[in-house]
Motif scaffolding. Structure first.
Motif, mmCIF file in Angstrom:
data_model
loop_
_atom_site.group_PDB
_atom_site.id
_atom_site.type_symbol
_atom_site.label_atom_id
_atom_site.label_comp_id
_atom_site.label_asym_id
_atom_site.label_seq_id
_atom_site.Cartn_x
_atom_site.Cartn_y
_atom_site.Cartn_z
ATOM 1 N N ALA A 425 0.827 -1.231 -0.236
ATOM 2 C CA ALA A 425 -0.105 -0.090 -0.167
ATOM 3 C C ALA A 425 0.773 1.182 0.108
ATOM 4 O O ALA A 425 0.515 2.202 -0.613
ATOM 5 N N TRP A 426 1.968 1.050 0.451
ATOM 6 C CA TRP A 426 2.783 2.263 0.508
ATOM 7 C C TRP A 426 3.502 2.732 -0.583
ATOM 8 O O TRP A 426 3.554 3.641 -1.073
ATOM 9 N N VAL A 427 3.760 1.573 -1.501
ATOM 10 C CA VAL A 427 4.392 1.637 -2.713
ATOM 11 C C VAL A 427 3.372 2.183 -3.825
ATOM 12 O O VAL A 427 3.660 3.131 -4.488
ATOM 13 N N ASP A 428 2.114 1.778 -3.625
ATOM 14 C CA ASP A 428 1.283 2.214 -4.244
ATOM 15 C C ASP A 428 0.920 3.706 -4.322
ATOM 16 O O ASP A 428 0.552 4.641 -5.254
ATOM 17 N N ILE A 429 1.219 4.332 -2.844
ATOM 18 C CA ILE A 429 1.108 5.669 -2.681
ATOM 19 C C ILE A 429 2.129 6.408 -3.323
ATOM 20 O O ILE A 429 1.853 7.359 -3.828
ATOM 21 N N ALA A 430 3.027 5.936 -3.388
ATOM 22 C CA ALA A 430 4.359 6.558 -3.846
ATOM 23 C C ALA A 430 4.539 6.688 -5.325
ATOM 24 O O ALA A 430 4.963 7.738 -5.939
ATOM 25 N N SER A 431 3.631 5.691 -6.137
ATOM 26 C CA SER A 431 3.830 5.746 -7.381
ATOM 27 C C SER A 431 2.287 6.397 -7.986
ATOM 28 O O SER A 431 2.553 6.313 -9.205
ATOM 29 N N ASN A 432 1.686 6.703 -7.189
ATOM 30 C CA ASN A 432 0.276 7.387 -7.578
ATOM 31 C C ASN A 432 -0.165 8.462 -6.807
ATOM 32 O O ASN A 432 -1.416 8.538 -6.617
ATOM 33 N N LEU A 433 0.838 9.212 -6.647
ATOM 34 C CA LEU A 433 0.531 10.626 -5.926
ATOM 35 C C LEU A 433 0.052 11.579 -7.212
ATOM 36 O O LEU A 433 0.481 11.552 -8.172
ATOM 37 N N TYR A 434 -0.726 12.503 -6.723
ATOM 38 C CA TYR A 434 -1.271 13.666 -7.732
ATOM 39 C C TYR A 434 -0.150 14.676 -7.807
ATOM 40 O O TYR A 434 0.244 15.223 -6.806
ATOM 41 N N PHE A 435 0.348 14.867 -8.851
ATOM 42 C CA PHE A 435 1.021 16.130 -9.104
ATOM 43 C C PHE A 435 0.329 17.106 -9.802
ATOM 44 O O PHE A 435 0.213 17.048 -11.133
ATOM 45 N N PRO A 436 -0.047 18.355 -9.393
ATOM 46 C CA PRO A 436 -0.689 19.500 -10.176
ATOM 47 C C PRO A 436 0.157 19.609 -11.623
ATOM 48 O O PRO A 436 1.358 20.133 -11.249
ATOM 49 N N PHE A 437 -0.282 19.833 -12.425
ATOM 50 C CA PHE A 437 0.107 20.197 -13.821
ATOM 51 C C PHE A 437 -0.804 20.940 -14.798
ATOM 52 O O PHE A 437 -2.021 20.385 -14.777
ATOM 53 N N ASP A 438 -0.354 21.892 -15.390
ATOM 54 C CA ASP A 438 -1.093 22.777 -16.562
ATOM 55 C C ASP A 438 -0.671 22.244 -17.803
ATOM 56 O O ASP A 438 0.462 22.327 -18.236
ATOM 57 N N GLU A 439 -1.696 21.349 -18.485
ATOM 58 C CA GLU A 439 -1.538 20.851 -19.564
ATOM 59 C C GLU A 439 -1.394 21.830 -20.887
ATOM 60 O O GLU A 439 -0.544 21.760 -21.836
ATOM 61 N N THR A 440 -1.704 23.129 -20.622
ATOM 62 C CA THR A 440 -1.769 23.935 -21.853
ATOM 63 C C THR A 440 -0.461 24.458 -21.893
ATOM 64 O O THR A 440 0.041 24.527 -23.180
ATOM 65 N N SER A 441 -0.022 25.138 -20.898
ATOM 66 C CA SER A 441 1.613 25.586 -20.833
ATOM 67 C C SER A 441 2.536 24.637 -20.488
ATOM 68 O O SER A 441 3.907 24.768 -20.624
ATOM 69 N N GLN A 442 2.133 23.366 -20.292
ATOM 70 C CA GLN A 442 3.043 22.222 -20.099
ATOM 71 C C GLN A 442 4.095 22.746 -18.842
ATOM 72 O O GLN A 442 5.388 22.668 -19.023
ATOM 73 N N THR A 443 3.554 22.992 -17.675
ATOM 74 C CA THR A 443 4.206 23.585 -16.816
ATOM 75 C C THR A 443 3.624 22.914 -15.268
ATOM 76 O O THR A 443 2.330 22.950 -15.135
ATOM 77 N N HIS A 444 4.544 22.632 -14.525
ATOM 78 C CA HIS A 444 4.138 22.223 -13.192
ATOM 79 C C HIS A 444 3.658 23.159 -12.303
ATOM 80 O O HIS A 444 4.153 24.349 -12.374
ATOM 81 N N LEU A 445 2.450 23.034 -11.517
ATOM 82 C CA LEU A 445 1.762 23.865 -10.729
ATOM 83 C C LEU A 445 2.491 23.864 -9.059
ATOM 84 O O LEU A 445 2.662 22.416 -8.894
ATOM 85 N N GLU A 446 2.685 24.868 -8.907
ATOM 86 C CA GLU A 446 3.418 24.986 -7.330
ATOM 87 C C GLU A 446 2.469 24.055 -6.250
ATOM 88 O O GLU A 446 2.943 23.374 -5.726
ATOM 89 N N TYR A 447 1.227 24.265 -6.636
ATOM 90 C CA TYR A 447 0.193 23.592 -5.766
ATOM 91 C C TYR A 447 -1.004 23.596 -6.402
ATOM 92 O O TYR A 447 -1.283 24.325 -7.410
ATOM 93 N N GLU A 448 -2.129 22.908 -6.070
ATOM 94 C CA GLU A 448 -3.306 22.716 -6.635
ATOM 95 C C GLU A 448 -4.101 24.232 -6.489
ATOM 96 O O GLU A 448 -4.299 24.865 -5.704
ATOM 97 N N GLY A 449 -4.525 24.633 -7.939
ATOM 98 C CA GLY A 449 -5.158 25.985 -7.893
ATOM 99 C C GLY A 449 -4.215 27.096 -7.986
ATOM 100 O O GLY A 449 -4.638 28.456 -7.886
#
Length: 553
Positions: A425-449
């Motif tokens: 279950a821990w390994v599943d968390i590590a590989s499936n955490l949500y990373f905020p990302f802006d698809e239009t600008s192809q840029t990581h978001l610092e945080y959600e929103g």
């Protein structure tokens, strides 16, 4: 906690000035030998004072004063001195145990304890020091020169303070003490250092930066008994006071700066000292475990600011930082990841609690993540990212989620050595955490929103994904992150931000931009003449007993 913990201020026994007029003066700091030299002279006499914090015995502060006659013999020369500091301390109650011509002995107890749960009694401090000559410094009519030795020995244990004082005062000549100290410093530099060609000023900046960090760490080789290391502050050799400009010296606390910013060069050049840094976090494990339970989580949660006992000593003016800035636990795990990768130290993993550090930080993140049915991914909510302008808290800080994932991944990777099985279950968390990302600008978001149009940030945050975390991403995304967040970073942000942008642009082959940001990362942040930030030079000589912290619940 009230967050009043700070390094206890120990009175200086070497803070005095020579009274000669007129006087010509020269002050130098030799980082290769760890020696501060003051030269004063007039037409009659030259005074050379050499000050150093001994690498041979960590309890010792030493001063050599050499008088040199500049006029013909036949006249008695006397140089009076003026004591600048006082022997009282605002943090420690001292009593005089002994006073004679050979030494003065002080015994003290800190007025407060940092936290009563982990420290029931005040800390003891013993000081042995050589008194000043009552009549001043003298040169007899037929003497051409004379050398005085002043020894200060400071320790929590009287026997150890006395032993080091007697060694320096009675068993070694002044030049032998200094030569041994210089040899040990030369060994430090010969172990590894950085050299640049064609830029003397940059070379001085690099040398001084290493020197101040190394001066805050245990010596590589010493005759002193091994002592628990109690942390590396962002201010390096910190006074411990709250009364500096903007509290710049960070009162001696350890932050994320220790593991993310100062740790990597220490690890590469001095892996033994890198291990000492991690030993501090391991020694604070009981407090970290209690801190996790306090907030309803498992494993070890390290506080944003830590000192003697490992409890959270973040000042009360920053309650949101204390509550939400928890990426430091992942930062510490990332330092452990680097240590294992660089050294391959399996003994540290299996029998020196390194494996415990890695496992328990991963346990914390596994208990901290929650599953979002709509996203079908795990989230880490209500945190403060490295960008402290994003207060009071945000959801899914991309940096926090990355170090959390790496923390769990590390525990899984070393489990064959530590014999600590990581649940699936821990390994599943590590590989499936949500990373905020802006698809239009192809840029990581610092945080959600995160809003690119109406937000400024304090410091490097998202750009740390590329380095040092080396999170997988395309060159396009890496460049987009760098360009987007450089524009949003306020000019008053901390120096390390620009060094991270410089590394990013080096990766992308933009050397002109990289050089601009590299120069920006240090040129306006240091204080002449000794490239100190933000410390006074004398702190270098009065801060050896770094384990004494005081505070109150």
């Amino acid at each position: 906690m009230k967050g009043t913990s700070h390094r206890a201020r120990i009175p200086s026994t070497l803070n005095w000035q020579f009274k000669i007029t007129p006087a010509r003066s020269l002050y130098t700091l030799n980082v290769s030998s760890g020696t501060f030299t003051e030269i004063l002279e007039n037409d009659e006499i030259r005074i050379e004072r050499r000050l150093f914090a001994s690498q041979e015995y960590t309890e010792l502060l030493l001063a050599h004063v050499k008088l040199i006659r500049l006029t013909p013999k036949g006249k008695m020369l006397v140089v009076p001195v003026e004591v600048i500091g006082q022997m009282e301390s605002v943090d420690i109650d001292f009593t005089v145990l002994a006073r004679n011509n050979q030494h003065v002995v002080l015994s003290g107890k800190t007025r407060q304890v940092e936290n009563i749960q982990y420290q029931q009694e005040p800390l003891s401090v013993f000081i042995y020091y050589t008194p000043l000559p009552y009549e001043g410094f003298e040169l007899d009519p037929q003497e051409t020169d004379r050398t005085y030795l002043f020894v200060t020995s400071i320790d929590e244990h009287q026997a150890r303070a006395r032993q080091s004082f007697d060694y320096a005062s009675n068993e070694r000549k002044p030049d032998e003490l200094w030569s041994s100290h210089v040899m040990l410093w030369n060994n430090v530099w010969s172990n590894a250092h950085v050299e640049v060609q064609g830029d003397d000023e940059l070379q001085r900046q690099i040398n001084s930066a290493f020197y101040y960090i190394l001066s805050s760490l245990p010596p590589l080789s010493t005759r002193s008994e091994h002592k628990q290391f109690y942390g590396l502050s962002p201010g390096s050799l910190s006074r411990g006071g709250f009364d500096g400009p903007d509290d710049e010296d960070y009162v001696g606390h350890s932050f994320w700066d220790t593991e993310i910013w100062m740790y990597p060069p220490v690890l590469l050049f001095y892996p033994t000292l890198a291990k000492e840094i991690l030993s501090y976090r391991i020694a604070m494990r009981e407090s970290a475990a209690d801190n996790a339970r306090l907030f309803g989580y498992e494993g070890w949660r390290f506080p944003w600011e830590s000192a003697r006992t490992g409890v959270d000593v973040t000042p009360d003016i920053c309650p949101q930082v204390r509550l939400y800035q928890m990426h430091i636990t992942g930062d510490i795990a990332f330092a452990a990841r680097q240590y294992v990768a660089a050294t391959g130290d399996q003994k540290w993993l299996s029998s020196e609690l390194g494996g415990g550090l890695i496992y328990e930080t991963a346990r914390f993140w596994s208990s901290r993540a929650v599953y979002n049915d709509e996203k079908q991914q795990y989230e880490i909510l209500t945190v403060m990212p490295p960008d402290e302008d994003a207060e009071p808290y945000k959801n899914n800080s991309v940096f926090t989620n990355a170090v959390a994932s790496l923390s769990i991944d590390l525990a899984d990777r070393v489990s064959c050595i530590t014999k600590k099985t990581v649940p699936k279950a821990w390994v599943d968390i590590a590989s499936n955490l949500y990373f905020p990302f802006d698809e239009t600008s192809q840029t990581h978001l610092e945080y959600e929103g995160f809003d690119f149009k109406n937000t400024t940030i304090k410091q490097a945050d998202v750009v740390l994904l590329g380095f040092p975390l080396q999170w997988p991403m395309s060159a396009e995304v890496r460049q987009n992150d760098l360009l987007a967040y450089e524009r949003l970073t306020r000019a008053s942000g901390p120096a390390m931000t620009w060094s991270m942008h410089a590394i990013g642009f080096l990766e992308l082959g933009n050397f002109e931009k990289a050089e601009e940001l590299f120069r920006r990362s240090y040129q306006t942040y240091v204080r002449p003449p000794f490239n100190v930030r933000p410390l006074s030079l004398f702190i270098l000589l009065s801060n050896r007993l770094n384990c004494i912290f005081v505070g109150m619940d």
